[in-house]
Enzyme design. Structure first.
Site, PDB file in Angstrom:
ATOM      1  N   SER A 163       0.826  -1.221   0.000  1.00 11.07           N
ATOM      2  CA  SER A 163       0.000   0.000   0.000  1.00 11.07           C
ATOM      3  C   SER A 163       0.854   1.263   0.000  1.00 11.07           C
ATOM      4  CB  SER A 163      -0.882   0.045   1.249  1.00 11.07           C
ATOM      5  OG  SER A 163      -1.656  -1.108   1.332  1.00 11.07           O
ATOM      6  N   HIS A 185      -3.611   0.284  -4.540  1.00 11.29           N
ATOM      7  CA  HIS A 185      -3.036  -0.900  -5.154  1.00 11.29           C
ATOM      8  C   HIS A 185      -3.307  -0.843  -6.649  1.00 11.29           C
ATOM      9  CE1 HIS A 185      -1.797  -3.324  -1.657  1.00 11.29           C
ATOM     10  NE2 HIS A 185      -2.646  -2.539  -1.048  1.00 11.29           N
ATOM     11  N   HIS A 208      -5.843  -9.123  -1.126  1.00 12.65           N
ATOM     12  CA  HIS A 208      -5.815  -9.518   0.284  1.00 12.65           C
ATOM     13  C   HIS A 208      -7.011 -10.417   0.599  1.00 12.65           C
ATOM     14  CE1 HIS A 208      -4.026  -5.519  -0.197  1.00 12.65           C
ATOM     15  NE2 HIS A 208      -3.228  -5.810   0.811  1.00 12.65           N
ATOM     16  N   TYR A 221      -8.984  -9.972   3.032  1.00 10.44           N
ATOM     17  CA  TYR A 221     -10.141  -9.164   3.458  1.00 10.44           C
ATOM     18  C   TYR A 221     -10.987  -8.658   2.294  1.00 10.44           C
ATOM     19  CZ  TYR A 221      -7.146  -5.068   2.559  1.00 10.44           C
ATOM     20  OH  TYR A 221      -6.317  -4.157   1.972  1.00 10.44           O
ATOM     21  N   GLU A 222     -10.468  -8.787   1.070  1.00 11.25           N
ATOM     22  CA  GLU A 222     -11.283  -8.421  -0.099  1.00 11.25           C
ATOM     23  C   GLU A 222     -12.233  -9.555  -0.463  1.00 11.25           C
ATOM     24  OE1 GLU A 222      -8.882  -6.295  -3.295  1.00 11.25           O
ATOM     25  OE2 GLU A 222      -7.309  -6.903  -1.906  1.00 11.25           O
ATOM     26  N   ALA A 265       2.686  -2.325   4.005  1.00 10.09           N
ATOM     27  CA  ALA A 265       2.466  -1.289   5.009  1.00 10.09           C
ATOM     28  C   ALA A 265       2.116  -2.026   6.296  1.00 10.09           C
ATOM     29  CB  ALA A 265       1.301  -0.405   4.581  1.00 10.09           C
ATOM     30  N   MET A 307      -1.852  -6.931   7.140  1.00  6.61           N
ATOM     31  CA  MET A 307      -2.918  -7.782   6.590  1.00  6.61           C
ATOM     32  C   MET A 307      -2.495  -8.471   5.285  1.00  6.61           C
ATOM     33  SD  MET A 307      -6.015  -5.062   7.138  1.00  6.61           S
ATOM     34  CE  MET A 307      -6.157  -4.094   8.668  1.00  6.61           C
ATOM     35  N   SER A 308      -1.189  -8.627   5.076  1.00 10.00           N
ATOM     36  CA  SER A 308      -0.753  -9.231   3.801  1.00 10.00           C
ATOM     37  C   SER A 308       0.493 -10.088   4.008  1.00 10.00           C
ATOM     38  CB  SER A 308      -0.460  -8.114   2.788  1.00 10.00           C
ATOM     39  OG  SER A 308       0.687  -7.394   3.156  1.00 10.00           O
ATOM     40  N   ASN A 348       1.979   3.618  10.418  1.00  9.15           N
ATOM     41  CA  ASN A 348       1.294   4.170  11.604  1.00  9.15           C
ATOM     42  C   ASN A 348       1.736   3.366  12.819  1.00  9.15           C
ATOM     43  OD1 ASN A 348      -0.604   2.133  10.012  1.00  9.15           O
ATOM     44  ND2 ASN A 348      -0.988   1.877  12.209  1.00  9.15           N
ATOM     45  N   HIS A 404      -7.246   4.202   6.612  1.00  9.96           N
ATOM     46  CA  HIS A 404      -6.511   3.754   5.423  1.00  9.96           C
ATOM     47  C   HIS A 404      -5.768   4.917   4.750  1.00  9.96           C
ATOM     48  CE1 HIS A 404      -5.471   1.121   2.137  1.00  9.96           C
ATOM     49  NE2 HIS A 404      -6.088   1.877   1.253  1.00  9.96           N
TER      50      HIS A 404
HETATM   51  N1  HPA Z   1      -2.810  -2.834  11.372  1.00  9.16           N
HETATM   52  C1  HPA Z   1      -2.981  -3.753  10.389  1.00  9.16           C
HETATM   53  N2  HPA Z   1      -2.573  -3.559   9.137  1.00  9.16           N
HETATM   54  C2  HPA Z   1      -1.948  -2.392   8.858  1.00  9.16           C
HETATM   55  C3  HPA Z   1      -1.745  -1.403   9.837  1.00  9.16           C
HETATM   56  C4  HPA Z   1      -2.194  -1.643  11.167  1.00  9.16           C
HETATM   57  O1  HPA Z   1      -2.049  -0.811  12.074  1.00  9.16           O
HETATM   58  N3  HPA Z   1      -1.111  -0.378   9.223  1.00  9.16           N
HETATM   59  C5  HPA Z   1      -0.920  -0.750   7.917  1.00  9.16           C
HETATM   60  N4  HPA Z   1      -1.433  -1.971   7.703  1.00  9.16           N
END
Ligand code: HPA
Length: 283
Positions: free
Chosen positions: A34, A65, A87, A89-90, A117, A215-216, A239, A251
């Site tokens: 990302s 993406h 991902h 989650y999609e 990310a 998440m990847s 973050n 996001h």
């Molecule tokens: N949590 C999960 N996935 C992420 C995060 C997070 O804080 N930041 C970027 N991808």
């Protein structure tokens, strides 16, 4: 995914199609996470193939993406760059999430550089920092090899004790040092998402030994290891994880931070690629 032909045959069909679009045989595959897609602009002599044109390739549905496979050269090294990924989650299965990795493996890559990310869990981590993944915790309850195993991809029970290549990590740390960049190492825990974590989950993950959450990547790394592909993983701390920063998570922040460090990230990758080619070619 259709059941008419096997996953292996689908991946072969995708690889055959890609070979009609380029004469290059990539030795390194790179998945851009990302906000990190800009690296693909550095590829020369390249062809950019939208995922939607490649047979059986799952198209990404997330902003940030790009959804293109760029095959070309970085400093003379033939590479296959995934600008974007899909991902779980999609709504995609582990087989679909790892389909592009399977295809890159069939195209002949020896090394996969997986980037993402991530939220920073370990104390002292800073937004925008790049962290080398030293190991992972698969907290998704999924695995791309579940089900009838196709031996053409590899054996069913395979070693994961050095999922992230030690020699490539050493090389990455040296390369970063020569470029005057800090590159710490950390353990990445993978969750399904798409909701961000609760502060209680983050405290639990820290106790479990995780430094980064995302998440990847993990499913792709498992599939790559089954195929004998050597892996390097790099996270961008977009973050601080839930409960560690004052603002709520979103996001946009993830994409924003990715874009902010994109130039530094791209420079590191561009220097790493010829170094990896030399190291892997030497064995
Ligand atoms: N949590 C999960 N996935 C992420 C995060 C997070 O804080 N930041 C970027 N991808």
């Amino acid at each position: 995914m259709s059941n008419d032909i096997s996953l292996f045959e689908q991946a072969m069909a995708a690889a055959d199609y890609i070979r009609t679009r380029t004469v290059l045989t990539p030795s390194i595959g790179i998945v851009l996470g990302s906000g990190l897609g800009a690296f693909a602009d550095r590829v020369t002599d390249g062809v950019a193939i939208p995922f939607t044109q490649i047979p059986y390739f799952p198209p990404p549905t997330v902003p940030g993406h790009g959804g293109r496979l760029v095959i070309g050269r970085i400093d003379g090294v033939a590479v296959a760059v995934m600008q974007g990924r899909v991902h779980a989650y999609e709504g995609y299965s582990s087989e679909q999430v790892t389909f592009p990795t399977r295809v890159l493996g069939l195209l002949g890559i020896k090394t996969l550089i997986a980037t993402n990310a991530a939220g920073g869990i370990r104390e002292g981590m800073k937004q925008g920092e790049l962290v080398l993944i030293s190991d992972h915790i698969n907290f998704t309850g999924r695995n791309p090899v579940i089900g009838e195993n196709d031996e053409r991809f590899g054996t069913r029970f395979f070693d994961m004790s050095e999922a992230y290549s030690k020699r490539l990590r050493t090389l990455a740390i040296e390369t970063a040092k020569n470029s005057r960049m800090d590159l710490a190492e950390g353990i990445y825990i993978c969750v399904l998402g798409p909701s961000f974590e609760t502060p209680a989950e983050i405290r639990a993950f820290r106790t479990m030994g995780a430094d980064l959450v995302g998440m990847s990547t993990v499913q792709e790394v498992i599939a790559a290891r089954q195929m004998g592909i050597e892996v390097l993983g790099i996270s961008c701390v977009t973050n601080l994880a839930a409960g560690l920063q004052d603002e709520p998570l979103g996001h946009e922040e993830v994409i924003e931070t990715g874009r902010r460090v994109a130039a530094q990230f791209s420079t590191l990758l561009a220097r790493l690629i010829p170094a990896i080619e030399k190291e892997v070619g030497r064995q």
